[in-house]
Structure formats: C-alpha cells, structure tokens
Design a protein around this motif. Structure first.
Motif, PDB file in Angstrom:
ATOM      1  N   SER A   1       9.859 -29.467  -3.070  1.00 53.56           N
ATOM      2  CA  SER A   1       8.599 -28.803  -3.402  1.00 53.56           C
ATOM      3  C   SER A   1       8.804 -27.739  -4.479  1.00 53.56           C
ATOM      4  N   ASP A   2       7.751 -27.542  -5.257  1.00 59.49           N
ATOM      5  CA  ASP A   2       7.741 -26.550  -6.332  1.00 59.49           C
ATOM      6  C   ASP A   2       6.880 -25.343  -5.983  1.00 59.49           C
ATOM      7  N   ILE A   3       5.935 -25.564  -5.074  1.00 55.17           N
ATOM      8  CA  ILE A   3       4.876 -24.583  -4.875  1.00 55.17           C
ATOM      9  C   ILE A   3       4.460 -24.574  -3.407  1.00 55.17           C
ATOM     10  N   GLU A   4       3.969 -23.431  -2.953  1.00 53.86           N
ATOM     11  CA  GLU A   4       3.392 -23.319  -1.620  1.00 53.86           C
ATOM     12  C   GLU A   4       1.893 -23.113  -1.770  1.00 53.86           C
ATOM     13  N   ILE A   5       1.164 -23.781  -0.910  1.00 54.54           N
ATOM     14  CA  ILE A   5      -0.281 -23.606  -0.854  1.00 54.54           C
ATOM     15  C   ILE A   5      -0.583 -23.050   0.529  1.00 54.54           C
ATOM     16  N   VAL A   6      -1.186 -21.886   0.577  1.00 56.21           N
ATOM     17  CA  VAL A   6      -1.522 -21.252   1.851  1.00 56.21           C
ATOM     18  C   VAL A   6      -3.035 -21.292   1.994  1.00 56.21           C
ATOM     19  N   ILE A   7      -3.496 -22.010   3.015  1.00 55.40           N
ATOM     20  CA  ILE A   7      -4.925 -22.086   3.312  1.00 55.40           C
ATOM     21  C   ILE A   7      -5.108 -21.479   4.694  1.00 55.40           C
ATOM     22  N   ALA A   8      -5.900 -20.394   4.762  1.00 54.29           N
ATOM     23  CA  ALA A   8      -6.028 -19.606   5.982  1.00 54.29           C
ATOM     24  C   ALA A   8      -4.611 -19.195   6.391  1.00 54.29           C
ATOM     25  N   ASP A   9      -4.112 -19.638   7.541  1.00 58.62           N
ATOM     26  CA  ASP A   9      -2.757 -19.284   7.979  1.00 58.62           C
ATOM     27  C   ASP A   9      -1.784 -20.451   7.869  1.00 58.62           C
ATOM     28  N   GLU A  10      -2.215 -21.550   7.292  1.00 56.43           N
ATOM     29  CA  GLU A  10      -1.378 -22.741   7.188  1.00 56.43           C
ATOM     30  C   GLU A  10      -0.671 -22.799   5.832  1.00 56.43           C
TER      31      GLU A  10
ATOM     32  N   GLU B   1       0.390 -21.037 -15.486  1.00 56.40           N
ATOM     33  CA  GLU B   1      -0.003 -19.774 -16.110  1.00 56.40           C
ATOM     34  C   GLU B   1      -0.952 -18.966 -15.225  1.00 56.40           C
ATOM     35  N   LEU B   2      -1.641 -19.627 -14.309  1.00 58.38           N
ATOM     36  CA  LEU B   2      -2.594 -18.959 -13.427  1.00 58.38           C
ATOM     37  C   LEU B   2      -1.943 -18.398 -12.161  1.00 58.38           C
ATOM     38  N   LEU B   3      -0.695 -18.775 -11.891  1.00 59.01           N
ATOM     39  CA  LEU B   3      -0.043 -18.405 -10.637  1.00 59.01           C
ATOM     40  C   LEU B   3       0.439 -16.962 -10.629  1.00 59.01           C
ATOM     41  N   PRO B   4       0.408 -16.310  -9.462  1.00 61.87           N
ATOM     42  CA  PRO B   4      -0.202 -16.819  -8.236  1.00 61.87           C
ATOM     43  C   PRO B   4      -1.722 -16.836  -8.376  1.00 61.87           C
ATOM     44  N   PHE B   5      -2.341 -17.826  -7.749  1.00 57.96           N
ATOM     45  CA  PHE B   5      -3.778 -18.022  -7.846  1.00 57.96           C
ATOM     46  C   PHE B   5      -4.376 -17.976  -6.449  1.00 57.96           C
ATOM     47  N   SER B   6      -5.325 -17.065  -6.234  1.00 59.88           N
ATOM     48  CA  SER B   6      -5.985 -16.927  -4.933  1.00 59.88           C
ATOM     49  C   SER B   6      -7.488 -17.019  -5.111  1.00 59.88           C
TER      50      SER B   6
ATOM     51  N   TRP C   1     -16.915 -27.192   9.229  1.00 61.34           N
ATOM     52  CA  TRP C   1     -17.713 -26.685  10.339  1.00 61.34           C
ATOM     53  C   TRP C   1     -17.735 -25.167  10.464  1.00 61.34           C
ATOM     54  N   GLU C   2     -16.697 -24.508   9.954  1.00 64.41           N
ATOM     55  CA  GLU C   2     -16.617 -23.047  10.113  1.00 64.41           C
ATOM     56  C   GLU C   2     -16.887 -22.285   8.828  1.00 64.41           C
ATOM     57  N   GLY C   3     -16.758 -22.938   7.687  1.00 64.66           N
ATOM     58  CA  GLY C   3     -17.014 -22.265   6.418  1.00 64.66           C
ATOM     59  C   GLY C   3     -15.752 -21.986   5.621  1.00 64.66           C
ATOM     60  N   ALA C   4     -15.926 -21.249   4.549  1.00 64.82           N
ATOM     61  CA  ALA C   4     -14.879 -20.994   3.565  1.00 64.82           C
ATOM     62  C   ALA C   4     -13.620 -20.377   4.183  1.00 64.82           C
ATOM     63  N   LYS C   5     -12.487 -20.716   3.586  1.00 63.86           N
ATOM     64  CA  LYS C   5     -11.176 -20.162   3.980  1.00 63.86           C
ATOM     65  C   LYS C   5     -10.489 -19.624   2.723  1.00 63.86           C
ATOM     66  N   SER C   6      -9.586 -18.722   2.909  1.00 56.22           N
ATOM     67  CA  SER C   6      -8.795 -18.221   1.778  1.00 56.22           C
ATOM     68  C   SER C   6      -7.767 -19.276   1.383  1.00 56.22           C
ATOM     69  N   ILE C   7      -7.423 -19.312   0.087  1.00 51.88           N
ATOM     70  CA  ILE C   7      -6.394 -20.214  -0.395  1.00 51.88           C
ATOM     71  C   ILE C   7      -5.588 -19.482  -1.460  1.00 51.88           C
ATOM     72  N   THR C   8      -4.275 -19.666  -1.420  1.00 41.58           N
ATOM     73  CA  THR C   8      -3.368 -19.104  -2.426  1.00 41.58           C
ATOM     74  C   THR C   8      -2.357 -20.164  -2.834  1.00 41.58           C
ATOM     75  N   PHE C   9      -2.174 -20.307  -4.122  1.00 41.68           N
ATOM     76  CA  PHE C   9      -1.114 -21.167  -4.682  1.00 41.68           C
ATOM     77  C   PHE C   9      -0.056 -20.211  -5.223  1.00 41.68           C
ATOM     78  N   ARG C  10       1.198 -20.394  -4.819  1.00 40.45           N
ATOM     79  CA  ARG C  10       2.273 -19.539  -5.320  1.00 40.45           C
ATOM     80  C   ARG C  10       3.541 -20.363  -5.487  1.00 40.45           C
ATOM     81  N   LEU C  11       4.319 -19.984  -6.485  1.00 43.19           N
ATOM     82  CA  LEU C  11       5.595 -20.673  -6.699  1.00 43.19           C
ATOM     83  C   LEU C  11       6.482 -20.459  -5.477  1.00 43.19           C
ATOM     84  N   LYS C  12       7.220 -21.482  -5.135  1.00 45.16           N
ATOM     85  CA  LYS C  12       8.131 -21.402  -3.999  1.00 45.16           C
ATOM     86  C   LYS C  12       9.274 -20.466  -4.343  1.00 45.16           C
ATOM     87  N   VAL C  13       9.579 -19.579  -3.426  1.00 47.35           N
ATOM     88  CA  VAL C  13      10.675 -18.632  -3.639  1.00 47.35           C
ATOM     89  C   VAL C  13      11.922 -19.047  -2.903  1.00 47.35           C
TER      90      VAL C  13
END
Length: 142
Positions: free
Chosen positions: A2-11, A31-36, A130-142
């Motif tokens: 993997s190159d990147i982590e995608i965090v959606i809510a707590d996953e 160029e946009l990373l980290p992107f939330s 069913w519950e609505g919007a969640k937070s999402i973050t794309f970040r390079l894997k460290v």
C-alpha cells in the motif's frame, strides 16, 4: 503493497496508487495530500460514496476512466473542463456501481485501489447511506 491510508470515520483502509494507468491523476492527487473532507452516499450511482468538490479545477483530462468501478476502486471525475457535465468529485465504490449524475452516466479516472477490508467498506458504505456523512482522510502511509 500500500501507498496510502484512507480513514473513513474510525476505519482505516490501505490503498495502492494506480501509477501505471493514471499517472497524471496520481501526481495531482498526491499534491492534495493529506486530504480531508466529508463523504456522503451517492444519489444515482448505486453502492458508492462520494466527496463533492464543487467547481475545483484539478486541471486533469480523462485517463484510465471507467463508469463501472469495482468495489474498492476510487475514481475522480476531474470537472473543470468546458465539456464537464458534473462537478468535480471523488467516488469510492463499495458494491455494484454505475457512475452517474443528474445529467446521466459519467466516467471517472480510476487512480486508487483499496487493498483490504472489503467487508468493512461495504458495511461503512451502508452506514453512510442510513446514518449520513462521515469524515474521510487520505494520507500517505508512514
């Protein structure tokens, strides 16, 4: 690998850039990373969630474009072109999907593939529905 982590809510999901097939899109997205942002459920496309980006011009054309992303594929509709029929957006498919807008079927650049957690991704996609919007973050894997 993997190159990147995608965090959606707590996953957390691990993903690979599709450098060979979408080099310009990958370069621009890096160029946009980290992107939330916030991710919401699609309106017309099926089992997918999306990040509306409005009039943001990514200065991209189409490459490796698809209208039918597979579960775990991440695509971007580049928008910003005179022929654009929809706003710029990122779509994350978690099940059967036909990428579309109120103007009809679209194609987006497949530039990222989630490598793990398909079952978790589907469960999370249904939660967004069913519950609505969640937070999402794309970040390079460290």
């Amino acid at each position: 690998m993997s190159d990147i982590e995608i965090v959606i809510a707590d996953e957390v999901f691990h993903a690979r850039f599709e450098v060979k097939d979408a080099p310009r899109t990958v370069t621009r997205f890096r160029e946009l990373l980290p992107f939330s942002d916030r991710i919401i459920h699609v309106r017309w496309s099926g089992e997918a969630c999306w990040i509306p980006m409005g009039e943001r011009d990514l200065s991209l054309g189409f490459e490796n474009a698809t209208s039918h992303p597979a579960p775990g594929q991440v695509i971007v509709y580049p928008g910003g072109m005179p022929t654009s029929v929809s706003e710029t957006e990122i779509l994350v498919a978690y099940g059967p999907c036909c990428f579309a807008s109120k103007a009809g079927q679209l194609a987006g650049n497949h530039f990222l593939s989630i490598l793990d957690g398909g079952e978790r991704l589907a469960k999370l996609g249904r939660a967004v529905l069913w519950e609505g919007a969640k937070s999402i973050t794309f970040r390079l894997k460290v």
